[in-house]
Design a protein around this motif. Structure first.
Motif, PDB file in Angstrom:
ATOM      1  N   ASP A  19       6.368  -2.381  -6.355  1.00 25.83           N
ATOM      2  CA  ASP A  19       7.155  -3.571  -6.077  1.00 25.83           C
ATOM      3  C   ASP A  19       6.310  -4.502  -5.222  1.00 25.83           C
ATOM      4  OD1 ASP A  19       9.231  -5.333  -6.060  1.00 25.83           O
ATOM      5  OD2 ASP A  19      10.578  -4.133  -4.816  1.00 25.83           O
ATOM      6  N   PHE A  20       6.592  -5.790  -5.260  1.00 21.21           N
ATOM      7  CA  PHE A  20       5.810  -6.693  -4.426  1.00 21.21           C
ATOM      8  C   PHE A  20       6.138  -6.414  -2.963  1.00 21.21           C
ATOM      9  CE2 PHE A  20       4.320 -10.423  -2.301  1.00 21.21           C
ATOM     10  CZ  PHE A  20       3.147 -10.717  -2.988  1.00 21.21           C
ATOM     11  N   PRO A  21       5.125  -6.191  -2.118  1.00 22.30           N
ATOM     12  CA  PRO A  21       5.382  -5.715  -0.756  1.00 22.30           C
ATOM     13  C   PRO A  21       5.783  -6.830   0.204  1.00 22.30           C
ATOM     14  CG  PRO A  21       3.029  -5.954  -1.098  1.00 22.30           C
ATOM     15  CD  PRO A  21       3.686  -6.267  -2.414  1.00 22.30           C
ATOM     16  N   ASN A  22       6.587  -6.438   1.182  1.00 24.26           N
ATOM     17  CA  ASN A  22       6.859  -7.292   2.330  1.00 24.26           C
ATOM     18  C   ASN A  22       6.844  -6.408   3.574  1.00 24.26           C
ATOM     19  OD1 ASN A  22       9.491  -6.069   2.598  1.00 24.26           O
ATOM     20  ND2 ASN A  22      10.232  -7.463   1.010  1.00 24.26           N
ATOM     21  N   LYS A  28       9.112  -5.166   5.396  1.00 24.21           N
ATOM     22  CA  LYS A  28      10.079  -4.069   5.418  1.00 24.21           C
ATOM     23  C   LYS A  28       9.757  -2.984   4.403  1.00 24.21           C
ATOM     24  CE  LYS A  28      13.990  -6.753   7.177  1.00 24.21           C
ATOM     25  NZ  LYS A  28      15.397  -7.209   6.922  1.00 24.21           N
ATOM     26  N   SER A  29       9.134  -3.362   3.291  1.00 20.37           N
ATOM     27  CA  SER A  29       8.931  -2.384   2.210  1.00 20.37           C
ATOM     28  C   SER A  29       7.546  -1.772   2.142  1.00 20.37           C
ATOM     29  CB  SER A  29       9.231  -3.043   0.859  1.00 20.37           C
ATOM     30  OG  SER A  29       8.251  -4.031   0.552  1.00 20.37           O
ATOM     31  N   LEU A  30       6.548  -2.387   2.784  1.00 20.76           N
ATOM     32  CA  LEU A  30       5.163  -1.963   2.575  1.00 20.76           C
ATOM     33  C   LEU A  30       4.924  -0.505   2.939  1.00 20.76           C
ATOM     34  CD1 LEU A  30       2.293  -2.641   1.757  1.00 20.76           C
ATOM     35  CD2 LEU A  30       1.884  -3.509   4.058  1.00 20.76           C
ATOM     36  N   GLN A  31       5.388  -0.082   4.099  1.00 19.68           N
ATOM     37  CA  GLN A  31       5.171   1.300   4.513  1.00 19.68           C
ATOM     38  C   GLN A  31       5.796   2.281   3.520  1.00 19.68           C
ATOM     39  OE1 GLN A  31       6.966   2.443   8.252  1.00 19.68           O
ATOM     40  NE2 GLN A  31       5.445   4.033   8.619  1.00 19.68           N
ATOM     41  N   ARG A  32       6.999   1.983   3.085  1.00 18.36           N
ATOM     42  CA  ARG A  32       7.664   2.848   2.101  1.00 18.36           C
ATOM     43  C   ARG A  32       6.890   2.885   0.788  1.00 18.36           C
ATOM     44  NH1 ARG A  32      10.622   1.285  -1.942  1.00 18.36           N
ATOM     45  NH2 ARG A  32      11.069  -0.781  -1.025  1.00 18.36           N
ATOM     46  N   LEU A  33       6.454   1.733   0.317  1.00 14.65           N
ATOM     47  CA  LEU A  33       5.722   1.676  -0.941  1.00 14.65           C
ATOM     48  C   LEU A  33       4.411   2.459  -0.871  1.00 14.65           C
ATOM     49  CD1 LEU A  33       6.269  -2.091  -1.788  1.00 14.65           C
ATOM     50  CD2 LEU A  33       7.220  -0.150  -3.034  1.00 14.65           C
ATOM     51  N   LEU A  34       3.803   2.507   0.315  1.00 16.34           N
ATOM     52  CA  LEU A  34       2.535   3.220   0.473  1.00 16.34           C
ATOM     53  C   LEU A  34       2.728   4.694   0.823  1.00 16.34           C
ATOM     54  CD1 LEU A  34       0.432   0.475   2.287  1.00 16.34           C
ATOM     55  CD2 LEU A  34       0.184   1.286  -0.071  1.00 16.34           C
ATOM     56  N   SER A  35       3.958   5.146   0.787  1.00 14.93           N
ATOM     57  CA  SER A  35       4.204   6.584   0.968  1.00 14.93           C
ATOM     58  C   SER A  35       3.819   7.358  -0.285  1.00 14.93           C
ATOM     59  CB  SER A  35       5.683   6.827   1.305  1.00 14.93           C
ATOM     60  OG  SER A  35       5.998   6.247   2.551  1.00 14.93           O
ATOM     61  N   SER A  36       3.800   6.671  -1.417  1.00 13.35           N
ATOM     62  CA  SER A  36       3.367   7.305  -2.670  1.00 13.35           C
ATOM     63  C   SER A  36       2.623   6.274  -3.524  1.00 13.35           C
ATOM     64  CB  SER A  36       4.563   7.860  -3.431  1.00 13.35           C
ATOM     65  OG  SER A  36       5.529   6.844  -3.639  1.00 13.35           O
TER      66      SER A  36
END
Length: 224
Positions: free
Chosen positions: A181-184, A186-194
């Motif tokens: 997903d396009f990161p922001n 709030k989401s970047l850390q979650r997106l980089l968990s996998s």
């Protein structure tokens, strides 16, 4: 704007012409973004955020305002910063200032010595306050510590990234993280968990970019 893509290529560690050893220009960042060689780029100049601010005004959320901060314990990056953070503080003080801005703490080239990576003893102290850990650095072909970095990130279940640390345009597009997903902020850390990490070193000659840029930038300043 970003709804039709399944994956987004993100580089969280780059240096513009504002860095004393950086050389990526506004036009070069623009070309990389408009050709979609990368979808989102953090500009993380040394102890400086002015260029990143200018570029974010032009390209919006495709540019993340970052800063590679020189601390007493090695270099630490702040991502999604609102204000420039002063150099020369301890790692713990720097991390606290980053989080005061509700920004993210990113650890670049950990365990390295020549490039002023934060060492294990300090990382152990701040591990609960690390948001993203760089497990692969595109300029680490000689000095990088990817095995140690990956092991540390796995041990403490840290969100992980591969980034270019590019100091010139030819260093871009080889090393990056791909997210769903396009990161922001709030989401970047979650997106980089996998994440899906592209673990390719930049061409060997790009290791000379910082040295060349130091000389060039010094000449420009002297003649200016």
């Amino acid at each position: 704007m970003f709804q039709n893509k399944l994956h987004y290529k993100v580089d969280l560690h780059t240096h513009s012409i504002i860095s004393h050893d950086g050389g990526i220009t506004a036009l070069e960042y623009e070309k990389v973004l408009t050709t979609e060689a990368l979808d989102c780029i953090a500009i993380t100049d040394h102890n400086e955020t002015s260029f990143a601010r200018i570029m974010q005004k032009k390209f919006g959320e495709k540019i993340i305002i970052g800063e590679e901060i020189t601390t007493m314990d090695g270099e630490i990056i702040g991502l999604f910063l609102k204000e420039t953070i002063p150099p020369g503080l301890s790692a713990e003080q720097t991390v606290a200032l980053i989080h005061q801005q509700e920004a993210l703490v990113y650890i670049p080239h950990p365990f390295e010595t020549f490039r002023k990576g934060v060492q294990k003893s300090v990382l152990e102290k701040i591990r609960d306050r690390i948001d993203i850990f760089e497990v692969f650095n595109g300029r680490g072909i000689i000095r990088g510590k990817p095995k140690e970095a990956y092991s540390f990130a796995q041990l403490y279940q840290l969100a992980s990234a591969a980034s270019s640390d590019a100091h010139c345009k030819r260093g871009l597009g080889h090393t990056y993280s791909t997210v769903t997903d396009f990161p922001n902020k709030k989401s970047l850390q979650r997106l980089l968990s996998s994440p899906m990490l592209t673990l390719e070193y930049a061409p060997f000659y790009t290791l000379l970019c910082p040295t060349f840029n130091r000389i060039k930038n010094k000449i420009v300043l002297t003649n200016g």
